[in-house]
Design a protein around this motif. Structure first.
Motif, PDB file in Angstrom:
ATOM      1  N   TRP A 116      -2.349   9.406  -5.620  1.00 46.75           N
ATOM      2  CA  TRP A 116      -1.210   9.602  -5.355  1.00 46.75           C
ATOM      3  C   TRP A 116      -0.166   8.344  -4.645  1.00 46.75           C
ATOM      4  O   TRP A 116       0.459   8.091  -4.565  1.00 46.75           O
ATOM      5  CB  TRP A 116      -0.143  10.866  -5.381  1.00 46.75           C
ATOM      6  CG  TRP A 116      -0.112  11.224  -3.732  1.00 46.75           C
ATOM      7  CD1 TRP A 116      -1.811  12.250  -3.429  1.00 46.75           C
ATOM      8  CD2 TRP A 116       0.163  11.747  -2.967  1.00 46.75           C
ATOM      9  NE1 TRP A 116      -1.630  12.758  -2.496  1.00 46.75           N
ATOM     10  CE2 TRP A 116      -0.367  12.310  -1.703  1.00 46.75           C
ATOM     11  CE3 TRP A 116       1.478  10.927  -1.904  1.00 46.75           C
ATOM     12  CZ2 TRP A 116      -0.262  12.858  -0.604  1.00 46.75           C
ATOM     13  CZ3 TRP A 116       2.066  11.225  -1.137  1.00 46.75           C
ATOM     14  CH2 TRP A 116       1.098  11.730  -0.448  1.00 46.75           C
ATOM     15  N   SER A 117      -1.018   8.262  -3.838  1.00 46.47           N
ATOM     16  CA  SER A 117      -0.998   6.816  -2.482  1.00 46.47           C
ATOM     17  C   SER A 117      -2.496   6.310  -1.938  1.00 46.47           C
ATOM     18  O   SER A 117      -3.168   7.032  -2.042  1.00 46.47           O
ATOM     19  CB  SER A 117       0.275   7.637  -1.514  1.00 46.47           C
ATOM     20  OG  SER A 117       0.928   5.644  -0.480  1.00 46.47           O
ATOM     21  N   THR A 118      -1.982   5.154  -1.419  1.00 43.54           N
ATOM     22  CA  THR A 118      -3.318   4.366  -1.394  1.00 43.54           C
ATOM     23  C   THR A 118      -3.453   5.146   0.353  1.00 43.54           C
ATOM     24  O   THR A 118      -2.690   4.961   0.558  1.00 43.54           O
ATOM     25  CB  THR A 118      -3.053   2.513  -1.062  1.00 43.54           C
ATOM     26  OG1 THR A 118      -2.185   2.589   0.222  1.00 43.54           O
ATOM     27  CG2 THR A 118      -2.259   2.700  -2.257  1.00 43.54           C
ATOM     28  N   GLU A 119      -4.696   5.008   0.246  1.00 38.75           N
ATOM     29  CA  GLU A 119      -5.213   5.844   2.286  1.00 38.75           C
ATOM     30  C   GLU A 119      -4.017   4.425   3.054  1.00 38.75           C
ATOM     31  O   GLU A 119      -4.231   5.688   4.112  1.00 38.75           O
ATOM     32  CB  GLU A 119      -7.123   5.782   2.186  1.00 38.75           C
ATOM     33  CG  GLU A 119      -7.467   6.008   1.109  1.00 38.75           C
ATOM     34  CD  GLU A 119      -8.868   6.811   1.261  1.00 38.75           C
ATOM     35  OE1 GLU A 119      -9.627   6.524   2.226  1.00 38.75           O
ATOM     36  OE2 GLU A 119      -9.588   7.352   0.646  1.00 38.75           O
ATOM     37  N   GLU A 120      -4.174   3.226   2.984  1.00 38.74           N
ATOM     38  CA  GLU A 120      -3.655   2.777   3.752  1.00 38.74           C
ATOM     39  C   GLU A 120      -2.016   3.680   3.870  1.00 38.74           C
ATOM     40  O   GLU A 120      -1.687   2.997   4.912  1.00 38.74           O
ATOM     41  CB  GLU A 120      -3.857   1.438   3.726  1.00 38.74           C
ATOM     42  CG  GLU A 120      -5.512   0.896   3.241  1.00 38.74           C
ATOM     43  CD  GLU A 120      -6.606   0.913   2.247  1.00 38.74           C
ATOM     44  OE1 GLU A 120      -5.265   1.603   1.408  1.00 38.74           O
ATOM     45  OE2 GLU A 120      -7.346   1.084   2.067  1.00 38.74           O
TER      46      GLU A 120
END
Length: 241
Positions: free
Chosen positions: A52-56
């Motif tokens: 649901w969102s980038t790990e970065e």
């Protein structure tokens, strides 16, 4: 055509999927079915994408660090990551508990489980095991976990009372269940904190802490199992208001 590297990776994955805790934990025997359990009086969100969102982006907010600090996760602990998805928390929990700790990552979607197992193998995380759970039963070994993480997935559990009931024996004496979720209706991929507290209490858990967690997209609530586990027929379902 055969690729030696791929064969080795497949073998490593098989070993990961077969692995459990460091010793020989007692896995619950559910051949004798308990129940019936009450149905949840609320909508159940559909299982969403594990990303649901980038790990970065999540790391820039120090999401996992904030959650693990609030949860009291320390080196040497044994942690279960339920609904692990692509392993954002699995990887970071493995680093937090260190070589003397263990992480058991679980998902109910076989393809997701397999993808995570490959990632664990690539990153050589020897303190991580990967398993397939069931929608109504995490299938965790008894008396094995200091912390059980349930991050943005509780609202997707169709049978929460049965799930929480079957999960209780997996906690160690001072073990905690850590839920991270959004403060919104379950059909909108969140769980109102009052509803979460009520459903856990119905199965014999006491809420011991709650924090607003903007970095994690909502709040964190911690629960401890107290007293005897209720008989399924004695569980009184919570009502949405």
């Amino acid at each position: 055509m055969h690729f030696p590297g791929a064969r080795a990776l497949t073998l490593a994955t098989v070993l990961l999927l077969a692995a459990c805790d460091g010793g020989k934990p007692r896995v619950p025997d559910h051949t004798q079915e308990a129940g019936p359990f009450p149905a949840a009086d609320r909508p159940v969100a559909k299982i969403s994408s594990p990303r649901w969102s980038t790990e970065e982006d999540r790391d820039r907010l120090n999401e996992a660090g904030d959650v693990m600090t609030k949860a009291g996760i320390k080196p040497g602990m044994t942690v279960a990551d339920i609904g692990a998805g692509e392993g954002y928390y699995t990887i970071r929990a493995a680093n937090r508990v260190g070589k003397t700790g263990r992480v058991l990552a679980e998902d109910i979607v076989a393809e997701v489980r397999d993808t995570l197992a490959l990632r664990v193998s690539r990153e050589r995380l020897e303190n991580v095991s990967v398993r397939l759970g069931a929608p109504d039963d995490p299938r965790l070994p008894d008396a094995s976990f200091d912390r059980v993480l349930m991050v943005h997935m509780y609202h997707e559990i169709a049978q929460p009372y049965e799930f929480l009931w079957r999960m209780r024996p997996s906690l160690r004496r001072d073990g905690l269940v850590i839920v991270v979720d959004a403060n919104r209706l379950t059909q909108n991929h969140g769980t109102p904190p009052a509803l979460l507290k009520c459903e856990f209490a119905a199965v014999g858990y006491t809420q011991v802490a709650r924090y607003d967690m903007p970095s994690a997209g909502g709040y964190l609530a911690a629960f401890r199992a107290e007293g005897p586990r209720p008989e399924p027929a004695a569980i009184k379902p919570c009502r949405m208001t």
